[in-house]
Design an enzyme around this catalytic site. Structure first.
Site: not given
Length: 465
Positions: A11, A105-106
């Site tokens: 993350d 983003d993860e």
């Protein structure tokens, strides 16, 4: 469930805001808030400096400004975020063919599938090396969680934030989960949380103590059983490399309610075009067009219609969305509009007769078919594309005399620009007339490497990993 912590969850830390701080040296170490800047905008991401003031994602922008008035408020640059995300996801795919992105983003990674880790020590070494490689490739930090299941790996990365790594040793799950809020469990949203709280169940430990029979009574057979299993730390969901999207949609919230019918139709046309562009970017087509309308009183309705075959033709989607709008009363004001396409396929099978009929209907209505519609303000079509003069805070610009920079703000006919690059010291500030011919919008600079922009003036080349 695995006996070794070989599922990794990455993350990235305050991703959008961190990208902006990396790109703008003058903002490093200062509160940065990215999101919609209008009175109805919401926070997309807040830097950790801004979070100290109580600002968080999904907060109304007006509330964020009251809590943190001295922050830098920036318009999102999604082309940059996607570029950085592609670099990060490329590093993950070097570890394993099983990478499951959840957002820009993860992502989850199955380390065993890539042969990169089979033991706790090996997984921890991979996690530390990954964080270092991300830092070199993007200058950004990411937090890593390692565990024997997806649920626990995600919990571990959250506990590791910011810029850390946490490994949950198999066998310790129940003690770790017990004091956590029940909302921590996958599948427990606001509605389920409300049901459980009314029954006196607020933590994961409470779920275990309540027992499976009580959970089945409260939540039903399927959902109750799943929540109880998760509370025991049991999660056998595999890492799936391809997450097949069920729909593609776009929507806009307007600063002022729209009451003019021509303006509403214009916005629906524009959203339909954006939706099809996104559809084509994913190489997909779809059969069902969905129109979403939220009124001034927050009441929301949706209308949909299904074609005989899938399409990625913007004219077809635009015309069908316009037809759906005809059955919606917008006289009291529209707060939000959205257009989506569902029933996705990876091919098109156009019904030419249906398309021809739709266009003929538009002509019978007085020639007001979507492709020919004039601008609602009554302006004559321009001979060519005009330069984009919307000087939104955070966007990249270029001045022929001062070089590359970014917009700090604009108003009353002036625009203020800070001239700096990702690798420079904090730059100087200059103010210009909004129509200064030497100032223009520009593509972004890479976060690493030299200061050159892309030759097209669009997206800069991505950093090499």
């Amino acid at each position: 469930m695995r006996g070794q912590p070989t599922i990794l969850h990455l993350d990235m830390d305050a991703f959008y805001a961190s990208v902006e701080q990396a790109a703008k040296p003058s903002l490093r170490g200062k509160p940065v808030i990215v999101g919609g800047l209008g009175p109805r905008g919401v926070v997309a991401t807040a830097s950790y400096e801004a979070r100290r003031f109580g600002v968080h994602s999904a907060m109304p922008m007006g509330q964020a400004r009251r809590r943190c008035p001295n922050a830098a408020y920036l318009y999102p640059r999604f082309d940059v975020y996607r570029s950085v995300s592609e670099t990060v996801m490329g590093l993950l795919r070097e570890l394993s063919p099983l990478v499951e992105p959840l957002s820009l983003d993860e992502a989850f990674v199955d380390l065993v599938a890539g042969g990169t880790a089979h033991t706790a020590a090996e997984a921890e070494a991979v996690g530390h090396a990954l964080r270092a490689r991300i830092r070199v490739a993007t200058t950004l930090s990411g937090s890593v969680g390692l565990a024997g299941s997806k649920m626990l790996a995600k919990i571990a990365s959250e506990r590791a934030k910011p810029d850390g790594l946490e490994l949950i040793v198999p066998g310790t799950e129940r003690d770790l989960l017990a004091p956590l809020p029940v909302r921590t469990l996958p599948g427990v949203g606001p509605a389920t949380d409300g049901v459980l709280r009314r029954a006196g169940i607020s933590t994961v430990g409470d779920v275990v103590r309540a027992g499976e029979t009580e959970l089945l009574r409260l939540l039903g057979t399927a959902h109750g059983g799943g929540v109880h299993a998760m509370a025991l730390g049991i999660d056998d969901r595999p890492v799936v490399a391809e997450r097949d999207a069920k729909s593609v949609s776009v929507e806009d919230t307007f600063d002022v309610d729209l009451t003019d019918r021509a303006r509403v139709r214009h916005e629906v046309d524009r959203l339909a075009e954006r939706c099809v562009r996104r559809l084509r970017e994913h190489g997909r087509s779809g059969r069902t067009v969905v129109l979403k309308v939220r009124s001034h009183d927050f009441s929301t309705l949706t209308r949909s219609d299904t074609l005989r075959g899938p399409t990625d033709d913007p004219a077809v989607v635009r015309e069908l969305a316009a037809r759906l709008l005809e059955g919606v009363d917008t006289t009291n004001g529209v707060r939000l509009l959205g257009v989506g396409v569902t029933g996705l396929a990876d091919f098109t099978q156009e019904d030419l007769f249906a398309q021809a009929g739709a266009r003929a209907e538009g002509e019978e209505d007085g020639g007001d078919s979507a492709p020919e519609r004039a601008d609602p303000a009554g302006a004559a079509p321009e001979a060519g594309p005009a330069p984009d003069r919307r000087w939104l805070p955070g966007l990249d610009v270029e001045h022929t005399g001062h070089g590359p920079g970014w917009v700090q703000g604009s108003g009353v006919g002036r625009v203020t620009v800070r001239f700096e690059t990702p690798g420079s010291a904090p730059g100087r500030v200059r103010t210009f007339a909004v129509d200064d011919p030497e100032l223009s919008r520009s593509g972004p600079l890479p976060l690493t490497g030299g200061p050159q922009r892309s030759s097209s003036g669009g997206e800069a080349s991505r950093p090499k990993s």
